[in-house]
Motif scaffolding. Structure first.
Motif, PDB file in Angstrom:
ATOM      1  N   ILE A  58       0.834  -1.205   0.000  1.00  0.00           N
ATOM      2  CA  ILE A  58       0.000   0.000   0.000  1.00  0.00           C
ATOM      3  C   ILE A  58       0.870   1.257   0.000  1.00  0.00           C
ATOM      4  CG2 ILE A  58      -1.510   1.396   1.475  1.00  0.00           C
ATOM      5  CD1 ILE A  58      -3.074  -1.027   2.094  1.00  0.00           C
ATOM      6  N   VAL A  59       1.910   1.264   0.807  1.00  0.00           N
ATOM      7  CA  VAL A  59       2.796   2.432   0.861  1.00  0.00           C
ATOM      8  C   VAL A  59       3.439   2.664  -0.505  1.00  0.00           C
ATOM      9  CG1 VAL A  59       4.952   3.312   1.861  1.00  0.00           C
ATOM     10  CG2 VAL A  59       3.198   2.305   3.341  1.00  0.00           C
ATOM     11  N   ALA A  60       3.906   1.602  -1.142  1.00  0.00           N
ATOM     12  CA  ALA A  60       4.532   1.739  -2.456  1.00  0.00           C
ATOM     13  C   ALA A  60       3.527   2.237  -3.488  1.00  0.00           C
ATOM     14  CB  ALA A  60       5.130   0.410  -2.897  1.00  0.00           C
ATOM     15  N   HIS A  61       2.312   1.718  -3.440  1.00  0.00           N
ATOM     16  CA  HIS A  61       1.288   2.150  -4.392  1.00  0.00           C
ATOM     17  C   HIS A  61       0.925   3.612  -4.160  1.00  0.00           C
ATOM     18  CE1 HIS A  61      -2.822   2.636  -6.007  1.00  0.00           C
ATOM     19  NE2 HIS A  61      -2.307   1.951  -7.002  1.00  0.00           N
ATOM     20  N   ARG A  62       0.788   4.000  -2.935  1.00  0.00           N
ATOM     21  CA  ARG A  62       0.449   5.394  -2.620  1.00  0.00           C
ATOM     22  C   ARG A  62       1.548   6.349  -3.101  1.00  0.00           C
ATOM     23  NH1 ARG A  62      -3.599   8.246   0.317  1.00  0.00           N
ATOM     24  NH2 ARG A  62      -2.708  10.203   0.981  1.00  0.00           N
ATOM     25  N   ARG A  63       2.781   5.979  -2.864  1.00  0.00           N
ATOM     26  CA  ARG A  63       3.892   6.815  -3.340  1.00  0.00           C
ATOM     27  C   ARG A  63       3.868   6.938  -4.856  1.00  0.00           C
ATOM     28  NH1 ARG A  63       8.457   4.288   0.617  1.00  0.00           N
ATOM     29  NH2 ARG A  63       7.951   5.562   2.431  1.00  0.00           N
ATOM     30  N   TRP A  64       3.611   5.829  -5.534  1.00  0.00           N
ATOM     31  CA  TRP A  64       3.575   5.838  -6.989  1.00  0.00           C
ATOM     32  C   TRP A  64       2.447   6.733  -7.505  1.00  0.00           C
ATOM     33  CZ3 TRP A  64      -0.051   4.050 -10.604  1.00  0.00           C
ATOM     34  CH2 TRP A  64       0.398   4.035 -11.919  1.00  0.00           C
ATOM     35  N   THR A  65       1.237   6.607  -6.918  1.00  0.00           N
ATOM     36  CA  THR A  65       0.121   7.437  -7.390  1.00  0.00           C
ATOM     37  C   THR A  65       0.366   8.911  -7.091  1.00  0.00           C
ATOM     38  OG1 THR A  65      -1.147   6.987  -5.364  1.00  0.00           O
ATOM     39  CG2 THR A  65      -1.642   5.620  -7.286  1.00  0.00           C
ATOM     40  N   GLU A  66       0.939   9.205  -5.929  1.00  0.00           N
ATOM     41  CA  GLU A  66       1.253  10.598  -5.610  1.00  0.00           C
ATOM     42  C   GLU A  66       2.268  11.169  -6.601  1.00  0.00           C
ATOM     43  OE1 GLU A  66       2.475  10.532  -1.517  1.00  0.00           O
ATOM     44  OE2 GLU A  66       0.406  10.480  -0.786  1.00  0.00           O
ATOM     45  N   GLN A  67       3.269  10.379  -6.955  1.00  0.00           N
ATOM     46  CA  GLN A  67       4.273  10.842  -7.913  1.00  0.00           C
ATOM     47  C   GLN A  67       3.641  11.078  -9.286  1.00  0.00           C
ATOM     48  OE1 GLN A  67       7.538  11.702  -7.109  1.00  0.00           O
ATOM     49  NE2 GLN A  67       7.255  12.706  -9.087  1.00  0.00           N
ATOM     50  N   GLN A  68       2.734  10.216  -9.685  1.00  0.00           N
ATOM     51  CA  GLN A  68       2.059  10.399 -10.967  1.00  0.00           C
ATOM     52  C   GLN A  68       1.260  11.709 -10.980  1.00  0.00           C
ATOM     53  OE1 GLN A  68       2.753   8.312 -13.549  1.00  0.00           O
ATOM     54  NE2 GLN A  68       4.116   7.492 -11.986  1.00  0.00           N
ATOM     55  N   LEU A  69       0.584  12.001  -9.889  1.00  0.00           N
ATOM     56  CA  LEU A  69      -0.177  13.248  -9.795  1.00  0.00           C
ATOM     57  C   LEU A  69       0.739  14.469  -9.799  1.00  0.00           C
ATOM     58  CD1 LEU A  69      -2.834  12.161  -7.162  1.00  0.00           C
ATOM     59  CD2 LEU A  69      -3.238  12.654  -9.587  1.00  0.00           C
ATOM     60  N   LEU A  70       1.832  14.403  -9.063  1.00  0.00           N
ATOM     61  CA  LEU A  70       2.785  15.509  -9.045  1.00  0.00           C
ATOM     62  C   LEU A  70       3.378  15.743 -10.425  1.00  0.00           C
ATOM     63  CD1 LEU A  70       4.667  14.867  -5.681  1.00  0.00           C
ATOM     64  CD2 LEU A  70       3.114  16.761  -6.206  1.00  0.00           C
ATOM     65  N   ASP A  71       3.728  14.679 -11.102  1.00  0.00           N
ATOM     66  CA  ASP A  71       4.275  14.808 -12.456  1.00  0.00           C
ATOM     67  C   ASP A  71       3.262  15.454 -13.395  1.00  0.00           C
ATOM     68  OD1 ASP A  71       6.581  13.588 -11.523  1.00  0.00           O
ATOM     69  OD2 ASP A  71       6.182  11.661 -12.519  1.00  0.00           O
ATOM     70  N   ALA A  72       2.004  15.050 -13.271  1.00  0.00           N
ATOM     71  CA  ALA A  72       0.951  15.628 -14.121  1.00  0.00           C
ATOM     72  C   ALA A  72       0.772  17.119 -13.821  1.00  0.00           C
ATOM     73  CB  ALA A  72      -0.365  14.882 -13.914  1.00  0.00           C
ATOM     74  N   LEU A  73       0.803  17.495 -12.562  1.00  0.00           N
ATOM     75  CA  LEU A  73       0.678  18.908 -12.190  1.00  0.00           C
ATOM     76  C   LEU A  73       1.850  19.734 -12.720  1.00  0.00           C
ATOM     77  CD1 LEU A  73      -0.662  18.566  -8.562  1.00  0.00           C
ATOM     78  CD2 LEU A  73      -1.924  19.385 -10.567  1.00  0.00           C
ATOM     79  N   GLN A  74       3.023  19.165 -12.672  1.00  0.00           N
ATOM     80  CA  GLN A  74       4.210  19.868 -13.170  1.00  0.00           C
ATOM     81  C   GLN A  74       4.149  20.056 -14.684  1.00  0.00           C
ATOM     82  OE1 GLN A  74       7.473  17.586 -11.634  1.00  0.00           O
ATOM     83  NE2 GLN A  74       7.378  18.576  -9.619  1.00  0.00           N
ATOM     84  N   ARG A  75       3.479  19.150 -15.371  1.00  0.00           N
ATOM     85  CA  ARG A  75       3.314  19.270 -16.811  1.00  0.00           C
ATOM     86  C   ARG A  75       2.155  20.199 -17.173  1.00  0.00           C
ATOM     87  NH1 ARG A  75       3.838  13.641 -16.402  1.00  0.00           N
ATOM     88  NH2 ARG A  75       1.607  13.434 -16.779  1.00  0.00           N
ATOM     89  N   GLY A  76       1.520  20.749 -16.179  1.00  0.00           N
ATOM     90  CA  GLY A  76       0.404  21.650 -16.422  1.00  0.00           C
ATOM     91  C   GLY A  76      -0.947  20.981 -16.346  1.00  0.00           C
ATOM     92  N   GLY A  77      -1.012  19.854 -15.646  1.00  0.00           N
ATOM     93  CA  GLY A  77      -2.306  19.185 -15.419  1.00  0.00           C
ATOM     94  C   GLY A  77      -2.873  18.489 -16.636  1.00  0.00           C
TER      95      GLY A  77
END
Length: 98
Positions: free
Chosen positions: A78-97
């Motif tokens: 669960i911790v690994a999955h949560r980190r992965w999903t959070e990173q995906q969201l951060l990457d998307a936000l950095q690309r302008g959503g």
């Protein structure tokens, strides 16, 4: 979480948030999340698979009730999955959503 279905992953998340993680409590938690009712057959078949794969520990409470808790393997997943999903969201936000 390799090889787990989304439903099995949701079971793991439900177990984290429950004070008394028995089957009916897991079912009630998932019923609140999903738009349709989760059948007992579907729930218990998936709980058994999670137990067999080492994500969940099953302990007999009464003649008719078991308690389910996450194993260390389940918590790490669960911790690994949560980190992965959070990173995906951060990457998307950095690309302008996008």
């Amino acid at each position: 979480m390799d090889g787990l279905t989304g439903f099995q992953r949701d079971i793991l998340y439900a177990l984290v948030g429950l004070e008394s993680p028995h089957g009916l409590a897991v079912q009630a938690e998932l019923d609140e999340y999903y738009s349709e009712s989760v059948t007992r057959g579907r729930l218990y078949a998936n709980l058994d698979e999670l137990v067999d794969r080492g994500f969940v520990h099953k302990e007999r409470q009464t003649d008719r009730s078991n308690q389910y808790t996450l194993t260390d393997h389940g918590v790490r997943a669960i911790v690994a999955h949560r980190r992965w999903t959070e990173q995906q969201l951060l990457d998307a936000l950095q690309r302008g959503g996008q």
